[in-house]
Scaffold this motif. Structure first.
Motif, PDB file in Angstrom:
ATOM      1  N   ILE A 139       1.062  -0.990  -0.734  1.00  0.00           N
ATOM      2  CA  ILE A 139      -0.088  -0.199   0.036  1.00  0.00           C
ATOM      3  C   ILE A 139       0.415   1.289   0.069  1.00  0.00           C
ATOM      4  CG2 ILE A 139      -1.638   1.090   1.282  1.00  0.00           C
ATOM      5  CD1 ILE A 139      -2.913  -1.830   2.228  1.00  0.00           C
ATOM      6  N   ASN A 140       2.077   0.895   0.753  1.00  0.00           N
ATOM      7  CA  ASN A 140       2.555   1.950   0.379  1.00  0.00           C
ATOM      8  C   ASN A 140       3.590   2.370  -0.485  1.00  0.00           C
ATOM      9  OD1 ASN A 140       2.250   2.562   3.591  1.00  0.00           O
ATOM     10  ND2 ASN A 140       3.680   1.908   4.493  1.00  0.00           N
ATOM     11  N   GLU A 141       3.607   2.043  -1.130  1.00  0.00           N
ATOM     12  CA  GLU A 141       4.134   1.532  -2.686  1.00  0.00           C
ATOM     13  C   GLU A 141       3.539   2.220  -3.431  1.00  0.00           C
ATOM     14  OE1 GLU A 141       6.807  -0.688  -5.468  1.00  0.00           O
ATOM     15  OE2 GLU A 141       6.011  -1.806  -4.543  1.00  0.00           O
ATOM     16  N   TYR A 142       1.747   2.524  -3.204  1.00  0.00           N
ATOM     17  CA  TYR A 142       0.905   3.007  -4.115  1.00  0.00           C
ATOM     18  C   TYR A 142       0.431   4.238  -4.767  1.00  0.00           C
ATOM     19  CZ  TYR A 142      -3.687   2.757  -6.646  1.00  0.00           C
ATOM     20  OH  TYR A 142      -4.546   2.540  -7.242  1.00  0.00           O
ATOM     21  N   PHE A 143       0.763   3.989  -2.809  1.00  0.00           N
ATOM     22  CA  PHE A 143      -0.155   5.889  -3.015  1.00  0.00           C
ATOM     23  C   PHE A 143       1.156   7.216  -3.458  1.00  0.00           C
ATOM     24  CE2 PHE A 143      -2.651   4.207   0.842  1.00  0.00           C
ATOM     25  CZ  PHE A 143      -3.809   4.386   0.415  1.00  0.00           C
ATOM     26  N   THR A 144       0.418   7.810  -4.382  1.00  0.00           N
ATOM     27  CA  THR A 144       1.621   8.881  -4.159  1.00  0.00           C
ATOM     28  C   THR A 144       2.385   9.664  -2.752  1.00  0.00           C
ATOM     29  OG1 THR A 144      -0.003  10.596  -4.931  1.00  0.00           O
ATOM     30  CG2 THR A 144       0.853   9.066  -6.808  1.00  0.00           C
ATOM     31  N   GLY A 145       2.776  10.796  -3.139  1.00  0.00           N
ATOM     32  CA  GLY A 145       2.827  11.508  -1.778  1.00  0.00           C
ATOM     33  C   GLY A 145       1.545  12.629  -1.682  1.00  0.00           C
ATOM     34  N   PRO A 146       1.473  13.987  -1.184  1.00  0.00           N
ATOM     35  CA  PRO A 146       0.709  14.462  -0.435  1.00  0.00           C
ATOM     36  C   PRO A 146       0.984  15.497  -2.155  1.00  0.00           C
ATOM     37  CG  PRO A 146       2.552  13.981   1.339  1.00  0.00           C
ATOM     38  CD  PRO A 146       2.453  13.476   0.302  1.00  0.00           C
ATOM     39  N   ALA A 147       2.131  16.274  -2.193  1.00  0.00           N
ATOM     40  CA  ALA A 147       1.333  16.738  -3.457  1.00  0.00           C
ATOM     41  C   ALA A 147       2.018  16.279  -4.401  1.00  0.00           C
ATOM     42  CB  ALA A 147       2.953  17.362  -3.336  1.00  0.00           C
ATOM     43  N   PHE A 148       1.048  15.140  -5.231  1.00  0.00           N
ATOM     44  CA  PHE A 148       0.886  14.627  -6.238  1.00  0.00           C
ATOM     45  C   PHE A 148      -0.372  13.534  -5.967  1.00  0.00           C
ATOM     46  CE2 PHE A 148       5.215  15.388  -5.807  1.00  0.00           C
ATOM     47  CZ  PHE A 148       5.237  16.458  -6.958  1.00  0.00           C
ATOM     48  N   LEU A 149      -1.349  13.835  -5.299  1.00  0.00           N
ATOM     49  CA  LEU A 149      -2.567  12.165  -4.402  1.00  0.00           C
ATOM     50  C   LEU A 149      -3.498  12.801  -5.786  1.00  0.00           C
ATOM     51  CD1 LEU A 149      -2.807  13.024  -0.556  1.00  0.00           C
ATOM     52  CD2 LEU A 149      -2.664  11.145  -2.055  1.00  0.00           C
ATOM     53  N   ALA A 150      -3.412  14.050  -5.972  1.00  0.00           N
ATOM     54  CA  ALA A 150      -5.158  14.310  -6.964  1.00  0.00           C
ATOM     55  C   ALA A 150      -4.476  13.215  -7.903  1.00  0.00           C
ATOM     56  CB  ALA A 150      -4.793  15.586  -7.957  1.00  0.00           C
ATOM     57  N   TRP A 151      -3.501  13.385  -8.503  1.00  0.00           N
ATOM     58  CA  TRP A 151      -3.163  12.352  -9.958  1.00  0.00           C
ATOM     59  C   TRP A 151      -3.340  10.687  -9.840  1.00  0.00           C
ATOM     60  CZ3 TRP A 151      -0.960  16.897  -8.822  1.00  0.00           C
ATOM     61  CH2 TRP A 151      -1.658  17.573  -8.527  1.00  0.00           C
ATOM     62  N   GLY A 152      -2.977  11.122  -7.734  1.00  0.00           N
ATOM     63  CA  GLY A 152      -3.003   8.859  -8.150  1.00  0.00           C
ATOM     64  C   GLY A 152      -4.690   8.937  -7.533  1.00  0.00           C
ATOM     65  N   ARG A 153      -5.485  10.525  -7.197  1.00  0.00           N
ATOM     66  CA  ARG A 153      -6.545  10.058  -7.020  1.00  0.00           C
ATOM     67  C   ARG A 153      -7.378   9.940  -8.566  1.00  0.00           C
ATOM     68  NH1 ARG A 153      -7.383  14.352  -2.246  1.00  0.00           N
ATOM     69  NH2 ARG A 153      -6.776  12.741  -0.743  1.00  0.00           N
ATOM     70  N   TRP A 202       5.016   7.737  -6.992  1.00  0.00           N
ATOM     71  CA  TRP A 202       5.857   9.133  -6.872  1.00  0.00           C
ATOM     72  C   TRP A 202       5.323  10.383  -5.660  1.00  0.00           C
ATOM     73  CZ3 TRP A 202       9.591  11.386  -7.855  1.00  0.00           C
ATOM     74  CH2 TRP A 202       9.988  12.707  -8.040  1.00  0.00           C
ATOM     75  N   GLY A 203       6.755  10.160  -5.424  1.00  0.00           N
ATOM     76  CA  GLY A 203       6.625  11.686  -3.836  1.00  0.00           C
ATOM     77  C   GLY A 203       6.276  10.685  -2.818  1.00  0.00           C
ATOM     78  N   GLY A 204       5.602   9.620  -2.598  1.00  0.00           N
ATOM     79  CA  GLY A 204       5.990   9.000  -1.873  1.00  0.00           C
ATOM     80  C   GLY A 204       6.410   8.667  -0.470  1.00  0.00           C
ATOM     81  N   PRO A 205       6.453   7.670   0.651  1.00  0.00           N
ATOM     82  CA  PRO A 205       4.905   6.954   0.842  1.00  0.00           C
ATOM     83  C   PRO A 205       4.270   7.992   1.529  1.00  0.00           C
ATOM     84  CG  PRO A 205       6.332   5.923   2.241  1.00  0.00           C
ATOM     85  CD  PRO A 205       7.189   7.488   1.327  1.00  0.00           C
ATOM     86  N   LEU A 206       3.271   7.349   2.515  1.00  0.00           N
ATOM     87  CA  LEU A 206       1.779   8.455   3.205  1.00  0.00           C
ATOM     88  C   LEU A 206       2.883   8.114   3.972  1.00  0.00           C
ATOM     89  CD1 LEU A 206      -0.922   8.762   1.461  1.00  0.00           C
ATOM     90  CD2 LEU A 206       0.685  10.238   1.184  1.00  0.00           C
ATOM     91  N   THR A 207       2.841   8.582   5.233  1.00  0.00           N
ATOM     92  CA  THR A 207       2.727   8.181   6.773  1.00  0.00           C
ATOM     93  C   THR A 207       1.368   7.980   7.394  1.00  0.00           C
ATOM     94  OG1 THR A 207       3.599  10.832   7.811  1.00  0.00           O
ATOM     95  CG2 THR A 207       5.089   9.652   6.898  1.00  0.00           C
TER      96      THR A 207
END
Length: 743
Positions: A189-203, A210-215
């Motif tokens: 799951i950590n590998e899948y999520f983008t970082g916070p500034a790129f969540l729109a395009w993950g969604r 890219w830019g992850g993981p989320l904590t």
């Protein structure tokens, strides 16, 4: 299309979101009274009486407000919903008191006594919805916000009559629960999520990793925020739009469900498949329904629902097949997963896919998507309608209700820009379109906090039945309200801006800043603009003349800096043209002169004047990101997210300079070194008699760009210097001949 079919489609949407979930009259009235106190303070707030009465909308079924009183008595504000009452309050403050509420700073000097409303004023909105946000706004503008900033924004939304808005915070925490329950590991799951500034395009399925993981702390904070956001939105009677499952899944789903029919889509945004190439479940696969229903069930359990959900399966991604049968099945699967959990579900779809790839989305393909959901259960955002409306070439979205949206801004760029005439006329034209299924207007920028005049007009149009009859008079009044005083120079300056930067039409109106200043330099840069630059310089001069009377007004100081920034942007283009011409003519001295002024005088002067306002500081931008973190490692990750988004976007400059800003620190340490290297390379080319090679320069300048992104340099978070003084010095030294010296 028969009128009866249109009526059926609209009927569903008129009912959607209405009812007890939005809160009762007393709760909504209390929310608006609390807003008045936050906005005006407890003393002035006591001069207003607020009530919410559903009966006000009995005749039309549409949000309605009523104003009366004042002139020594309390001003009475009544609304059919909390949003309607807040919009009525804003109408009184704006039109009777000459006030303004804005992102850059509000002007709220109330006349005493409060002006009387001569006759009771009752106003009903012409449409069911006033929508707000773009999926990308969450990443370009909202990503690092705390509750205090969200509270301000929701107040702004209520005052501008917004009653439908995305509420997408915290969804990754819900997805984590779902994927863990399905058997994925935490590392998958950590590998899948983008970082916070790129969540729109993950969604939207464009990116992963890219830019992850989320904590864990990120998830906790976002859940907390989402609960507060939803509670406040609902307290006003707004309808929050929650996310739904669009079909995109982590690659690891195939480990848990080895028989699942999963296909890899193509790459997006110049990323390779390490970060892109989404995995999409086949619509007929039973795992599709399982995941979609499980997510929505878990989401509603956590947050409740108002029955409108957003999902985008093919945002800027070409579907696997153009066969209508496939597109129908892919669309129907998303909707079926919704109604399995919520039989009253309405799907909010961004219509950007039809606009972005018109060569793929012919009429059979459009019909396949729009016809896969029952009439009235698909609410389409005509996202870029002020420039490239889709309703006109899809027979009003084949009878599905739609919202006429103004997109305006891409990437959260700075840069004065607008198409005010197209915005002014657009909603009325859409309403008059044959068999129109328009049910609202929308404000859908990728990033906010810029060009506030454009948003003020669009918000006002959500309550107007006709376009503004005289935009020149309207913009003069806008200036008077903004600064709290009617002044000849400021109003003339705004009329010049209206006829120039805010008068865009045609292909130029993409809303994205392509100025050479904020782009990687080359010899092929386009410096053409759709307006006369002299209008910008003259508006700059007029604002400087007015400055002595307005130095304490925050909005004026913001505007003066913003127009100064724009003027310097224009000057950079002019000096670049001089330098390019000198290079092409092999005039070394002229090249050194123009290049020297651009790099060693103009850009440092721009950085210095930007440093005089906290709203234009890179340090403030990065500190917001670091402030969300609970450890230094987390703070570093978030700061890098912000630095990448502003510049390279991806690890290799994948969407280079798309989200460009003009911030103090960014100009000094990112734009200036690039320009310095470019002009030095041109000088060396002439001196050594070798041609300039763009690809060699790109390789060198990438090292400069990457060094900025990876740097740990800290930047000031407090302004330094006086905006008016610094702007005046730049004007006197660099404004074109015929303008300078006339202050």
């Amino acid at each position: 299309m028969e009128a009866a079919m249109v009526a059926v489609a609209l009927g569903f949407l008129l009912l959607a979101g209405a009812g007890a979930s939005a809160g009762d009259e007393a709760r909504e009235a209390a929310a608006v009274r609390a807003l008045v106190v936050r906005l005006l303070g407890p003393g002035p707030a006591a001069d207003f009486s607020v009530s919410v009465e559903r009966a006000l909308a009995a005749e039309t079924g549409l949000d309605t407000y009523s104003l009366s009183g004042g002139g020594g008595a309390r001003v009475r504000v009544r609304g059919s919903t909390g949003v309607a009452a807040a919009a009525g309050l804003h109408r009184y403050l704006r039109d009777f008191c000459g006030c303004q509420v804005a992102w850059s700073g509000s002007q709220l000097h109330l006349p005493r006594p409060l002006p009387a409303v001569p006759d009771e004023l009752t106003e009903a909105t012409p449409n069911r919805y006033r929508y707000y946000q773009n999926v990308c706004t969450q990443s370009y503008s909202f990503v690092w916000w705390d509750w205090a900033r969200w509270e301000q924004e929701i107040d702004w939304m209520a005052l501008n009559g917004i009653n439908l808005a995305l509420a997408w915070n915290g969804q990754e925490a819900i997805w984590e629960r779902v994927y863990l329950a399905l058997g994925l590991t935490q590392s998958e799951i950590n590998e899948y999520f983008t970082g916070p500034a790129f969540l729109a395009w993950g969604r939207m399925g464009n990116l992963h990793t890219w830019g992850g993981p989320l904590t864990r702390f990120w998830h906790i904070k976002q859940l907390y925020l989402q609960h507060r956001i939803l509670d406040r939105m609902r307290s006003f009677g707004m309808i929050p739009v929650l996310p739904a499952f669009a079909g995109h899944v982590p690659k690891a789903i195939t480990r848990v469900f080895p028989q699942a029919n999963v296909t890899q889509l193509g790459s997006w945004g110049h990323f390779n498949c390490s970060y892109s190439c989404s995995f999409l479940l086949a619509p007929e696969d039973t795992v599709f329904s399982l995941i979609g229903s499980l997510f929505l069930w878990e989401l509603i359990k956590e947050f409740g629902t108002d029955h409108i959900y957003g999902a985008d399966t093919f945002n800027e991604m070409q579907p696997l097949s153009s066969e209508p049968s496939y597109l129908t099945a892919a669309t129907a699967a998303v909707y079926e997963a919704m109604i399995t959990v919520d039989p009253d579900a309405v799907w909010l779809l961004q219509g950007w896919l039809f606009q972005h790839q018109p060569e793929f989305w012919g009429l059979p393909q459009v019909k396949a998507v729009l016809g896969a959901v029952p009439q009235g259960r698909l609410l389409v955002l005509d996202l870029f309608a002020e420039n490239q409306p889709v309703y006109t070439r899809t027979a009003s979205f084949q009878g599905q209700p739609f919202i006429w949206c103004m997109l305006h801004n891409f990437g959260g760029n700075h840069g004065l820009f607008g198409a005010l005439e197209a915005v002014n006329q657009g909603p009325k034209a859409a309403h008059l379109f044959p068999n129109s299924t328009m049910v609202g207007t929308g404000i859908a920028p990728e990033g906010i906090g810029q060009n506030e005049v454009v948003y003020a007009l669009m918000a006002e149009l959500g309550w107007r039945k006709e376009p503004v009859p005289d935009l020149a008079a309207w913009v003069s009044n806008f200036a008077a309200r903004r600064y709290g005083v009617s002044q000849r120079e400021t109003e003339a300056a705004w009329r010049l801006l209206l006829r120039s930067v805010y008068n865009c039409s045609g292909e130029a109106c993409r809303g994205h800043n392509h100025s050479p200043l904020v782009k990687r330099p080359s010899l092929q840069m386009n410096t053409t603009v759709w307006y006369n630059r002299s209008d910008v310089f003259e508006a700059w001069r007029l604002l400087l003349i007015a400055a002595s009377n307005l130095t304490t007004n925050p909005a004026f100081r913001y505007d003066l800096l913003d127009v100064t920034r724009q003027a310097v942007q224009e000057l950079v283009s002019l000096y670049y043209e001089e330098a390019r011409t000198a290079y092409m003519n092999k005039e070394l001295i002229s090249l050194l002169r123009a290049g020297g002024i651009l790099v060693y005088e103009l850009l440092p002067a721009l950085d210095q004047v930007l440093a005089s306002d906290s709203r234009f500081l890179l340090g403030s931008w990065l500190e917001q990101a670091r402030g969300v973190a609970v450890s230094e490692a987390e703070a570093h990750l978030y700061e890098q997210n912000s630095r990448f988004q502003l510049t390279l976007w991806g690890p290799e400059g994948n969407i280079l300079d798309y989200a460009n800003k003009q911030l103090s620190g960014l100009v000094a340490d990112y734009y200036k070194p690039r320009w310095g290297l470019f002009l030095q390379t041109l000088v060396d080319s002439l001196a050594q008699g070798v041609p300039f090679q763009q690809h060699q320069f790109d390789e060198k300048v990438f090292q400069v760009e990457q060094a900025f992104v990876l740097s740990k340099k800290r930047y000031p978070i407090y302004p330094q210097g006086d905006t008016v003084d610094l702007a005046r010095k730049i004007f006197l030294k660099y404004s074109p001949r015929g303008v300078a010296g006339s202050l």
